[in-house]
Design an enzyme around this catalytic site. Structure first.
Site, PDB file in Angstrom:
ATOM      1  N   TYR A  77      69.093 -48.601  -5.423  1.00 17.34           N
ATOM      2  CA  TYR A  77      68.087 -49.637  -5.180  1.00 17.34           C
ATOM      3  C   TYR A  77      67.872 -50.493  -6.426  1.00 17.34           C
ATOM      4  CZ  TYR A  77      63.521 -51.525  -3.695  1.00 17.34           C
ATOM      5  OH  TYR A  77      62.475 -52.333  -3.351  1.00 17.34           O
TER       6      TYR A  77
ATOM      7  N   LYS B  30      68.600 -54.526  -6.795  1.00 16.75           N
ATOM      8  CA  LYS B  30      67.473 -55.425  -7.033  1.00 16.75           C
ATOM      9  C   LYS B  30      67.631 -56.194  -8.350  1.00 16.75           C
ATOM     10  CE  LYS B  30      65.024 -54.928  -3.322  1.00 16.75           C
ATOM     11  NZ  LYS B  30      65.034 -56.042  -2.348  1.00 16.75           N
TER      12      LYS B  30
END
Length: 203
Positions: free
Chosen positions: A164, A168
Site C-alpha cells: 500500500y 501510494k
C-alpha cells in the site's frame, strides 16, 4: 462561494462507499453528472456488491443525474469503455477522481507476492489506467480536473503495508509529473493524502 459543476461530467472510482461515495454525492449536489464506478466487494477486493447502484439511486432521488459502472480499474479496456459510455451519454468527461483501493495487509516477511502485486495494480496502475482513459478527451476539451488519492502511509510508511505504501508514494509521483505535463493543456492534477479514516476499506 460554492463551486458549481453544472454542465460537467465526473467519474469517481471506488465510489460505492467511503470517501468515493461522498465525492460522488457532493459532485452531484453541485450539478455534475456522475459516473459512480465501483467493483464492489470486500476490503481485499474480492466479491461484488450493488453499492454503486445504491449511490446512483441516492443521487437521482436528490434530483441529480448519475450512472453506475462496475468496471475494474485494473483493466485498461474497462476504463476505456467506462469513459466511452460517459461521453456517449453526456458528451465529455471533465473530472476524474482516482479513489478506488483495496488493502491486503501483512508484514513483508509474510506477504505473498500476489498480494503485493494486486494492491499495487489497483492503486498505482488503476490510477494510471483511469487517467490514460480520460487523457485525450480532457486534452481535446482543453479542460480537466484530476484528483489522486495518496496516503500518509505513502509519505511515512506503516507496519504491514509495504504494498500500500509503495503504491501510494507512486501516486504522488504521478501527481507531480502529470501536473507538469497536463497543466499547460488546461488540466489540473492534485492529490490528497488522508491519514487514518474509518471507511469500508478498514472494516
Amino acid at each position: 462561494m460554492t463551486i458549481d459543476f453544472s454542465g460537467k461530467v465526473a467519474i469517481v472510482t471506488g465510489a460505492g462507499g467511503g470517501l468515493g461515495r461522498e465525492y460522488a454525492l457532493e459532485l452531484a449536489r453541485r450539478g455534475a453528472k456522475v459516473v459512480v464506478n465501483d467493483l464492489g466487494g470486500s476490503r481485499d477486493g474480492t466479491g461484488h456488491s450493488d453499492a454503486a447502484l445504491k449511490v446512483v439511486e441516492e443521487i437521482k432521488a436528490a434530483g441529480g443525474d448519475a450512472m453506475s459502472n462496475g468496471g475494474s480499474v485494473t483493466e485498461f479496456d474497462q476504463m476505456q469503455e467506462m469513459v466511452a459510455k460517459a461521453k456517449e451519454a453526456w458528451g465529455g468527461v471533465h473530472i476524474l477522481i482516482n479513489n478506488a483501493g483495496i488493502l491486503r495487509d501483512k508484514s513483508f516477511t509474510k506477504m505473498e507476492m500476489a498480494d503485493f502485486d494486486l494492491v499495487v495494480k489497483v492503486h498505482l496502475l488503476g490510477s494510471a489506467y483511469a487517467t490514460k482513459a480520460v487523457w485525450e478527451t480532457m486534452r481535446e476539451q482543453n479542460y480537466g480536473r484530476i484528483l489522486m488519492t495518496a496516503s500518509s502511509t505513502g509519505l511515512y510508511g506503516n507496519f504491514g503495508q509495504t504494498n500500500y505504501a509503495a503504491s501510494k508514494f507512486g501516486v504522488i509521483g504521478f501527481t507531480k509529473t502529470w501536473s507538469r505535463e497536463l497543466g499547460p493543456k488546461g488540466i489540473r492534477v492534485n492529490a490528497i493524502a488522508p491519514g487514518f479514516i474509518a471507511t469500508p476499506i478498514l472494516d
